[in-house]
Design a protein around this motif. Structure first.
Motif, PDB file in Angstrom:
ATOM      1  N   SER A  60      -1.863   4.471  -3.826  1.00  9.48           N
ATOM      2  CA  SER A  60      -2.604   3.435  -4.273  1.00  9.48           C
ATOM      3  C   SER A  60      -4.070   3.884  -4.534  1.00  9.48           C
ATOM      4  O   SER A  60      -4.784   3.293  -5.530  1.00  9.48           O
ATOM      5  N   CYS A  61      -4.493   4.825  -3.530  1.00  6.34           N
ATOM      6  CA  CYS A  61      -5.760   5.589  -4.064  1.00  6.34           C
ATOM      7  C   CYS A  61      -5.889   6.707  -4.628  1.00  6.34           C
ATOM      8  O   CYS A  61      -6.768   7.252  -5.245  1.00  6.34           O
ATOM      9  N   HIS A  62      -4.913   7.665  -4.307  1.00  4.82           N
ATOM     10  CA  HIS A  62      -4.804   9.031  -4.674  1.00  4.82           C
ATOM     11  C   HIS A  62      -4.110   9.194  -5.904  1.00  4.82           C
ATOM     12  O   HIS A  62      -3.781  10.300  -6.336  1.00  4.82           O
ATOM     13  N   ASN A 101      -6.402   7.105   7.087  1.00  7.18           N
ATOM     14  CA  ASN A 101      -5.586   6.267   6.036  1.00  7.18           C
ATOM     15  C   ASN A 101      -3.880   5.977   6.364  1.00  7.18           C
ATOM     16  O   ASN A 101      -3.438   5.526   5.817  1.00  7.18           O
ATOM     17  N   ARG A 120       0.755  -1.184   0.013  1.00  7.03           N
ATOM     18  CA  ARG A 120       0.051  -0.042   0.090  1.00  7.03           C
ATOM     19  C   ARG A 120       0.794   1.250   0.031  1.00  7.03           C
ATOM     20  O   ARG A 120       1.998   1.426   0.556  1.00  7.03           O
ATOM     21  N   LYS A 148      -9.314   6.932  -6.858  1.00  6.11           N
ATOM     22  CA  LYS A 148     -10.179   6.244  -6.871  1.00  6.11           C
ATOM     23  C   LYS A 148      -9.796   5.184  -5.636  1.00  6.11           C
ATOM     24  O   LYS A 148      -8.677   4.625  -5.691  1.00  6.11           O
ATOM     25  N   HIS A 149     -10.560   4.951  -4.577  1.00  3.46           N
ATOM     26  CA  HIS A 149     -10.255   3.990  -3.463  1.00  3.46           C
ATOM     27  C   HIS A 149     -10.198   2.418  -3.920  1.00  3.46           C
ATOM     28  O   HIS A 149     -11.062   2.122  -4.705  1.00  3.46           O
ATOM     29  N   VAL A 150      -9.027   1.867  -3.559  1.00  3.30           N
ATOM     30  CA  VAL A 150      -8.685   0.579  -4.231  1.00  3.30           C
ATOM     31  C   VAL A 150      -9.726  -0.465  -4.089  1.00  3.30           C
ATOM     32  O   VAL A 150      -9.912  -1.435  -4.828  1.00  3.30           O
TER      33      VAL A 150
END
Length: 123
Positions: free
Chosen positions: A55-57, A99, A51, A66-68
């Motif tokens: 990974s999300c941002h 987070n 992570r 997008k949230h994984v």
């Protein structure tokens, strides 16, 4: 109040020099955007999964992410393109806690929060 205090301290130190707080008992290194960028790109293994913030941002905090797991859209992190970032101390504290635990497997230190905030504000 105890839960938002670290975020408020980090935010204050991120925009003001440490010398502006002569009576503080907190010993912190100067916050740097370089350390914040390193934290942003750092990959960690938590619960057997790799992570990072990206990974999300995404690797560019000025872009939407997008949230994984859920696929939920995430607005850009950089205040230069998302003026709502870092405006509500409760939200800042909530999202740092959530987070950091997900990405690092622990809460972020005040130093990490300050570096991270300095990096995002530099974009």
């Amino acid at each position: 109040m105890k839960r938002i205090l670290p975020a408020l301290i980090a935010a204050a130190f991120a925009v003001l020099p440490i010398s502006a707080f002569p009576n503080t008992q907190i010993e912190l290194a100067e916050f740097t955007a370089e350390s914040g960028e390193k934290l942003w790109n750092q990959t960690n293994t938590v619960s057997g999964q790799s992570r990072s913030c990206a990974s999300c941002h995404t690797s560019d905090p000025r872009q939407a992410g997008k949230h994984v797991r859920t696929g939920k859209p995430i607005k850009p992190m950089a205040p230069s393109v998302n003026s709502d970032r870092f405006t509500d101390p409760r939200k800042v504290a909530k999202w740092f806690k959530r987070n950091c635990k997900w990405t690092l497997g622990r809460e972020c230190s005040t130093q990490e929060k300050g570096d991270f905030t300095k990096y995002l504000n530099s974009l």
